[in-house]
Structure formats: C-alpha cells, structure tokens
Design a protein around this motif. Structure first.
Motif, short mmCIF file in Angstrom:
data_model
loop_
_atom_site.label_atom_id
_atom_site.label_comp_id
_atom_site.label_asym_id
_atom_site.label_seq_id
_atom_site.Cartn_x
_atom_site.Cartn_y
_atom_site.Cartn_z
N ALA A 86 -21.33 11.19 -25.25
CA ALA A 86 -22.19 12.36 -25.25
C ALA A 86 -21.59 13.46 -26.07
N GLY A 89 -22.37 12.39 -29.70
CA GLY A 89 -23.76 12.71 -29.88
C GLY A 89 -24.10 14.01 -30.29
N THR A 90 -23.12 15.07 -29.63
CA THR A 90 -23.42 16.60 -29.99
C THR A 90 -22.72 16.60 -31.40
N TYR A 92 -22.93 14.43 -33.84
CA TYR A 92 -23.87 14.09 -34.66
C TYR A 92 -25.07 15.04 -35.18
N ILE A 93 -25.46 15.62 -33.66
CA ILE A 93 -26.70 16.57 -33.85
C ILE A 93 -26.26 18.14 -34.26
N ASP A 259 -30.37 21.19 -25.42
CA ASP A 259 -30.02 19.77 -26.28
C ASP A 259 -28.89 19.21 -25.54
N LEU A 263 -28.35 15.29 -23.84
CA LEU A 263 -27.72 14.32 -24.46
C LEU A 263 -26.78 13.81 -23.23
N GLY A 274 -29.21 7.38 -24.34
CA GLY A 274 -28.42 8.49 -25.03
C GLY A 274 -28.68 8.25 -26.44
N THR A 277 -31.96 9.47 -27.81
CA THR A 277 -32.25 10.80 -27.41
C THR A 277 -31.61 11.58 -28.50
N THR A 278 -30.36 10.94 -29.02
CA THR A 278 -29.47 11.51 -30.06
C THR A 278 -30.43 11.62 -31.27
N PHE A 282 -31.68 14.79 -33.25
CA PHE A 282 -31.24 14.80 -34.64
C PHE A 282 -32.43 15.18 -35.66
N THR A 321 -23.53 20.32 -23.26
CA THR A 321 -22.98 18.86 -23.10
C THR A 321 -21.91 19.03 -22.10
#
Length: 415
Positions: A86, A89-90, A92-93, A259, A263, A274, A277-278, A282, A321
């Motif tokens: 998670a 993913g945070t 990345y976005i 957001d 995630l 997950g 959703t990422t 994004f 997150t």
C-alpha cells in the motif's frame, strides 16, 4: 387381535415419543449450527462434493504460468505485506504526477484537461463497478478455485451504509467549500472551476470614476520630444484570489487522504484489487494535479510555490494510507477476525454480523470514488456552448476517453 382402542393408544404413544425426540434433538442440532460464525459455515461449505469437484476442474483448466499482467503487478508490488504494498502504491500515485508539474507551462488552461479527466473518471468508475463492489459484497476468489459464499443480509446492509457514508462525506465537503468560496466550490475535473481564481476584469469607469482613473495617468516624453500616455496598473484583488487557492489546497489534501484509504483497504482485500485501484487512482491523479497546479498559478502564486503546495497535498495520500493501515491492523478485518475467533460463539462483529471496523474502509472509499466519478464530471459533460459541432466533437472525445478508461479496468477484471 388388538382392539381399536389399543391401536389408538399405541399410535398416541408413538406420536408422543417422536415429538419428544424431535423437541430435544432438532433444537440441539439447529443450535450447534446457529453458533457457527459466517466464516466457519463458509469453510465447511468448501468441503461439499460439488464445490470440491468444481475446484478440481478449474485447477485442471487454469493456466499454470501467470499472465503478463500478473507478472507486471508482481514486479510493481513484490512484497507479501499488504501494508508495504500500500505504501508502494501511494508513492506511485504521488511521486510521478508531482514531478510532472515541473514540465507544465504556467499558462495551461484547466479546461483543456477535460478529455484526460474523462479517461480518468472511466477508470475510477470501472475500478469501482468491476473490482471494488464485487469484492465488497462477494469477496475475491483465488484463481483456479471455487468458493461458496453465505449470503448475510444484515452484513450487506451495513456495507451499503458505508458506501453511502463515503458518498455523502464528499457531498458535505464539496458543499462546505462552495459555502466558503461563495459558491465557487472545488471541482474534481477542473473544467470550469477556475472562475473564482480569475482576476476580475477592469471595470468601465464613467463620471467621477473616469476622472479618478484619468488622475492615475501620467505623461511621459518619448525620445522625439512628443508625449505618450502610460496607464498605471490598478491594484488587483489578490487576497480573495489566494483565499480560493488555499481552500482548493485543503480540498486536495482531504481528497488525497481518501485516495490513501482506498489503497490501504484495497491491498488488504487482495493484491489484485490493490494493483487495479492504484492504476485507477494514478490515471485520475495526473489531470487532477495538473488542474490544481493551473488554478494555483492563476491564483497569483509562483510556479515554485505552487509545486511546493502540491507536494504538501500529496502527503495527504501518505496520511490516508497510514490511517488505513492502522485501522486494518488494529481494527481488524473479516479474515483476521475469523482466524482469531473462538469456535462455537457465532458472529461477534458489528451488529451481530461478521463485519469489523476494518471491513468498512473499502466500501467507504468506493462511495467517494462514485462521487468523484459521477458528480465530478457529469455536470461538465452536460454543459454546452453555442458551437454545436464543436460540442458534439468534444462530447464524442470525452465518451471515447471514458469508455477507454472503463475498458482497461474491464479487461483487467476479465483476464
């Protein structure tokens, strides 16, 4: 030969005996079943012959090697811990969209992002309808297996309430910002949300106002000895413009928190949910960040200041997150509750269901996604200008972009 009265008495005794046995044995059996939790009942259902046969058949037809998409997801999120994935993913976005702002010109028009926003909204709605909602109500079935699901009506009702709470929360936030900005509000697509950030045009002056304006003029000789008139710039209403810009930052920070919640809850649901959703967040973050950057520039801020404030709002996703991970770890979820539950005591979750607080994060964020994907873009699609052919072309591009975003999510879910 037994008399008729003897037969009647024997029949009565048999009926009484049968009733006594049924009155004692049947409630005991039903009581033992009633004390099982939902997870325990579903676990026992997996051992039914028909479920085992279907699982064996799917295992034979299921591909042994993972698809390219699964390999890509495994490369992007290589960790076993949903908390670490998670956080990945945070990053990345939040990272790439903010670094992209360094390449954006300062005179970008947010209304030019409508097609990109339509694509992002298609991805958000696709992720919500194709991934999140099925996961919320039915759960995810591991590939190559078959799973029996016990329908729990009250559990579904609570999940629906959580979805509505997420939707209404964003309605309240948007309404509060509209009140604070005098009706301008914060639009997620940024198509026309820059009206409150534009500097007011210079009003036409008449009478004494024109005389006052003339007093601001000064005559400056040029190199040939003649004179020319130079008009001093009138002061602009910077404080009110910057107030709208700062309120926009607050809205972005709150939006990014949701957001992050999305995630964290999706990765705890499953790695695939997950990852999808990422991807959806994004695609939404790029036009969202660029549009907000343009609004801050129009609000009178420098490019460096606007980029710094956008980085601060990105920290909202990290905060969301972290909050989501804390809720999942300490508030628990259905899987962890089932593992630690004592057999024979039934459901001990919320309102007598199998739900715990951690299970409500995913439906809450699904409700916020529904708001962003509907209220955030539909008003802009419905607005039309005087040029009919231009509006038709724009509408066609928006619908194609939305279909492309939703199609990507459908393809991921289908494969």
């Amino acid at each position: 030969m037994p008399s008729r009265g003897y037969k009647l008495a024997l029949a009565i005794l048999i009926v009484c005996f049968a009733y006594t046995v049924a009155a004692k044995v049947v409630p005991e059996k039903l009581g033992s079943i009633g004390l099982l939790s939902t997870q325990e009942v579903e676990e026992q259902l997996q051992h039914c012959p028909i479920v085992e046969a279907l699982t064996a058949r799917n295992a034979l037809t299921h591909a042994a090697t993972p698809s390219y998409l699964q390999q890509a997801f495994s490369l992007l999120f290589p960790f076993e811990s949903p908390a670490i994935n998670a956080m990945m993913g945070t990053l990345y976005i939040s990272g790439p969209p903010n670094f992209l702002l360094a390449l954006c010109p300062t005179d970008i028009d947010p209304s030019n992002l409508n097609v990109m926003v339509a694509f992002a909204v298609g991805g958000l709605l696709g992720d919500t309808l194709f991934h999140l909602l099925p996961e919320i109500f039915l759960g995810e079935v591991p590939e190559g297996t078959v799973r029996a699901v016990l329908v729990e009506p009250n559990k579904n009702l609570l999940l629906g309430v959580a979805i509505m709470v997420g939707f209404v929360t964003f309605v309240a936030m948007d309404k509060g910002l509209r009140i604070a900005t005098g009706g301008a509000g914060h639009s997620h697509d940024h198509g026309h949300s820059n009206d409150s950030s534009k500097i007011d045009e210079k009003p036409t002056t008449t009478g004494r106002s024109s005389e006052k304006a003339d007093s601001l003029r000064q005559r400056k000789p040029d190199t040939k000895g003649s004179t020319k008139t130079a008009v001093l710039a009138e002061p602009k209403d910077k404080p009110s413009v910057k107030l709208s810009a700062y309120l926009n930052i607050i809205a972005d920070f709150t939006h990014n928190i949701t957001d992050g919640l999305a995630l964290s809850s999706s990765f705890y649901a499953s790695p695939t949910i997950g990852a999808t959703t990422t991807l959806a967040v994004f695609c939404h973050e790029i036009p969202h960040e660029v549009g907000d950057f343009a609004l801050l520039i129009q609000g009178g801020m420098s490019k460096k200041t606007a980029m710094g404030l956008q980085f601060v709002t990105a920290l909202g996703a990290v905060l969301g997150t972290v909050i989501g991970i804390a809720v999942q770890e300490f508030g628990g979820n259905s899987a962890s509750a089932a593992a630690s539950a004592v057999s024979g005591v039934g459901n001990v979750g919320l309102a007598g269901t199998s739900l715990v607080w951690g299970d409500l994060l995913l439906p809450f964020t699904a409700g916020t996604f529904l708001y962003v994907g509907t209220v955030g873009v539909i008003p802009e699609i419905l607005e039309t200008g005087p040029d009919r052919w231009k509006e038709l072309r724009s509408m066609g591009l928006q619908f194609l972009a939305m279909a492309a975003g939703a199609g990507i999510m459908l393809g991921i879910s289908w494969s």
